[in-house]
Structures are given as structure tokens and as C-alpha cells.
Write a protein that holds these residues in place. Sequence first.
Motif, mmCIF file in Angstrom:
data_model
loop_
_atom_site.group_PDB
_atom_site.id
_atom_site.type_symbol
_atom_site.label_atom_id
_atom_site.label_comp_id
_atom_site.label_asym_id
_atom_site.label_seq_id
_atom_site.Cartn_x
_atom_site.Cartn_y
_atom_site.Cartn_z
ATOM 1 N N GLY A 299 0.834 -1.196 0.000
ATOM 2 C CA GLY A 299 0.000 0.000 0.000
ATOM 3 C C GLY A 299 0.869 1.246 0.000
ATOM 4 O O GLY A 299 2.106 1.162 -0.032
ATOM 5 N N ILE A 300 0.237 2.384 0.015
ATOM 6 C CA ILE A 300 0.982 3.651 -0.061
ATOM 7 C C ILE A 300 1.656 3.936 1.278
ATOM 8 O O ILE A 300 0.998 4.035 2.305
ATOM 9 C CB ILE A 300 0.046 4.809 -0.457
ATOM 10 C CG1 ILE A 300 -0.503 4.550 -1.861
ATOM 11 C CG2 ILE A 300 0.781 6.149 -0.401
ATOM 12 C CD1 ILE A 300 -1.590 5.507 -2.278
ATOM 13 N N LYS A 301 2.975 4.039 1.216
ATOM 14 C CA LYS A 301 3.769 4.242 2.434
ATOM 15 C C LYS A 301 4.506 5.584 2.426
ATOM 16 O O LYS A 301 4.816 6.144 3.471
ATOM 17 C CB LYS A 301 4.807 3.118 2.560
ATOM 18 C CG LYS A 301 4.191 1.749 2.718
ATOM 19 C CD LYS A 301 3.551 1.657 4.079
ATOM 20 C CE LYS A 301 3.058 0.290 4.412
ATOM 21 N NZ LYS A 301 2.485 0.238 5.761
ATOM 22 N N GLN A 302 4.856 6.036 1.228
ATOM 23 C CA GLN A 302 5.644 7.262 1.084
ATOM 24 C C GLN A 302 4.749 8.333 0.476
ATOM 25 O O GLN A 302 4.069 8.067 -0.525
ATOM 26 C CB GLN A 302 6.844 6.983 0.154
ATOM 27 C CG GLN A 302 7.927 8.012 0.198
ATOM 28 C CD GLN A 302 8.788 7.920 1.460
ATOM 29 O OE1 GLN A 302 8.802 6.905 2.133
ATOM 30 N NE2 GLN A 302 9.489 8.987 1.775
ATOM 31 N N ARG A 303 4.769 9.519 1.058
ATOM 32 C CA ARG A 303 3.880 10.564 0.531
ATOM 33 C C ARG A 303 4.454 11.136 -0.765
ATOM 34 O O ARG A 303 5.613 11.542 -0.830
ATOM 35 C CB ARG A 303 3.664 11.676 1.564
ATOM 36 C CG ARG A 303 2.564 12.645 1.158
ATOM 37 C CD ARG A 303 2.232 13.612 2.275
ATOM 38 N NE ARG A 303 1.490 13.016 3.367
ATOM 39 C CZ ARG A 303 0.170 12.821 3.380
ATOM 40 N NH1 ARG A 303 -0.563 13.180 2.348
ATOM 41 N NH2 ARG A 303 -0.407 12.272 4.433
ATOM 42 N N ILE A 304 3.595 11.139 -1.769
ATOM 43 C CA ILE A 304 3.941 11.633 -3.108
ATOM 44 C C ILE A 304 3.386 13.053 -3.252
ATOM 45 O O ILE A 304 2.252 13.316 -2.830
ATOM 46 C CB ILE A 304 3.288 10.714 -4.166
ATOM 47 C CG1 ILE A 304 3.845 9.295 -4.062
ATOM 48 C CG2 ILE A 304 3.441 11.271 -5.581
ATOM 49 C CD1 ILE A 304 5.289 9.156 -4.433
ATOM 50 N N HIS A 305 4.171 13.918 -3.851
ATOM 51 C CA HIS A 305 3.731 15.299 -4.073
ATOM 52 C C HIS A 305 3.628 15.547 -5.585
ATOM 53 O O HIS A 305 4.124 14.759 -6.387
ATOM 54 C CB HIS A 305 4.707 16.263 -3.388
ATOM 55 C CG HIS A 305 4.907 15.933 -1.939
ATOM 56 N ND1 HIS A 305 3.937 16.154 -0.982
ATOM 57 C CD2 HIS A 305 5.949 15.341 -1.287
ATOM 58 C CE1 HIS A 305 4.377 15.739 0.193
ATOM 59 N NE2 HIS A 305 5.593 15.236 0.041
ATOM 60 N N THR A 306 3.013 16.669 -5.922
ATOM 61 C CA THR A 306 2.742 16.944 -7.338
ATOM 62 C C THR A 306 3.821 17.850 -7.926
ATOM 63 O O THR A 306 4.187 18.863 -7.319
ATOM 64 C CB THR A 306 1.370 17.631 -7.477
ATOM 65 O OG1 THR A 306 0.397 16.776 -6.888
ATOM 66 C CG2 THR A 306 1.013 17.882 -8.932
ATOM 67 N N VAL A 307 4.296 17.458 -9.103
ATOM 68 C CA VAL A 307 5.284 18.279 -9.815
ATOM 69 C C VAL A 307 4.623 18.860 -11.061
ATOM 70 O O VAL A 307 3.957 18.136 -11.805
ATOM 71 C CB VAL A 307 6.505 17.438 -10.243
ATOM 72 C CG1 VAL A 307 7.542 18.317 -10.944
ATOM 73 C CG2 VAL A 307 7.124 16.725 -9.054
ATOM 74 N N THR A 308 4.812 20.143 -11.270
ATOM 75 C CA THR A 308 4.342 20.778 -12.503
ATOM 76 C C THR A 308 5.497 21.592 -13.095
ATOM 77 O O THR A 308 6.410 22.003 -12.375
ATOM 78 C CB THR A 308 3.127 21.703 -12.257
ATOM 79 O OG1 THR A 308 3.436 22.562 -11.147
ATOM 80 C CG2 THR A 308 1.869 20.919 -11.935
ATOM 81 N N VAL A 309 5.411 21.770 -14.392
ATOM 82 C CA VAL A 309 6.446 22.543 -15.082
ATOM 83 C C VAL A 309 5.760 23.709 -15.779
ATOM 84 O O VAL A 309 4.745 23.528 -16.460
ATOM 85 C CB VAL A 309 7.176 21.674 -16.132
ATOM 86 C CG1 VAL A 309 8.289 22.467 -16.807
ATOM 87 C CG2 VAL A 309 7.730 20.418 -15.484
ATOM 88 N N ASP A 310 6.295 24.885 -15.572
ATOM 89 C CA ASP A 310 5.732 26.055 -16.222
ATOM 90 C C ASP A 310 6.875 26.950 -16.678
ATOM 91 O O ASP A 310 7.696 27.381 -15.855
ATOM 92 C CB ASP A 310 4.808 26.802 -15.249
ATOM 93 C CG ASP A 310 4.095 27.962 -15.928
ATOM 94 O OD1 ASP A 310 3.912 27.918 -17.160
ATOM 95 O OD2 ASP A 310 3.750 28.928 -15.221
#
Length: 157
Positions: A114-125
Motif C-alpha cells: 500500500g501507499i507508504k511514502q507521501r507523493i507530491h505533485t510536480v508541474t512545469v511552467d
Amino acid sequence: MDPDGSEQDPEMKKYSSVCVGREEDIKKSERMTAVVHDREVVIFYHRGEYHAMDIRCYHSGGPLHLGEIEEFDGRPCIVCPWHKYKITLATGEGLYQSINPKDPSAKPKWCSKGIKQRIHTVTVDNGNIYVTLSNEPLKCDSDFYATGIFKVIQSSS
Ligand code: FES
């Protein structure tokens, strides 16, 4: 102008995107570290995709920015340098191999904890890389090492 209302609400401000660097730089180094609203994250550039996650491993706080990326069961993972736990780049799942001891012909099978590590959002601008922290209410084990006394990682560890 404050389109997301983050200037008014300090709680919302934690989830506003933060510029962490230039696309051209991470494409060369394939990884970078950053502090986003007081949370340490690592950003990987792997096979044309960006992934960001808490920098310290959910197992025992190992420095994921120093790990190698390998594929398991067709899923790119960061392998923690401390005890070799495998964490999927895309979802933060912990992977492990299971075997049925009652079936001698069985091959070990990759499974998810299951999900153990917190994932964050990457965006490119416009050539800039931005990270937006996850506000997913699901509790991740990595949260423990992203707060309190564990949160400052030493540069050479
Ligand atoms: Fe990462 Fe143990 S601290 S595998």
C-alpha cells in the motif's frame, strides 16, 4: 491577485506550489532536493517524467535522494540506500516479494504494502519546476520522518 486564496488562509498556503528549480538542471542531474513549506522532498526525473516524494524513507528515515532507481515488476522504484526497501516513484507504494512456502514450484511474486511514502505533485511552467505538497488525508508512514526532530536531513547522510 490570489487565485487559490492562499494569502488569506495560512492552512491553504501550505498547499500552494513552490518553484524548486529549472527544468534544464533537473534533466541533467535527474534528481534534486528541495524544502517546500518546511517539508523536505526529493524530485526525480526518470524516463521523461517527474516524481516528488518525502525525502526520508518511511521505514526508518533513510535518505531516498541517495538511492538508486530500479524497475520491479515493470514499476520504477527508488531503492532506499539503508535497507533496500523499494518504493514506487509514481504512487509511493512499498513493494515486496512474497512466496508461497507450500508451493515449491511457485515463483516469488511482487506485492504492494500500500501507499507508504507521501507523493507530491510536480508541474512545469515556462521551464520552472514547481512542487505542490500533497494534502491527501490518508496517513502515510513517511509523515513521521517529515516532521519534528527528523525533518532536517544532513547534507552528507
Ligand atoms: Fe529505508 Fe530502512 S530506512 S529501507
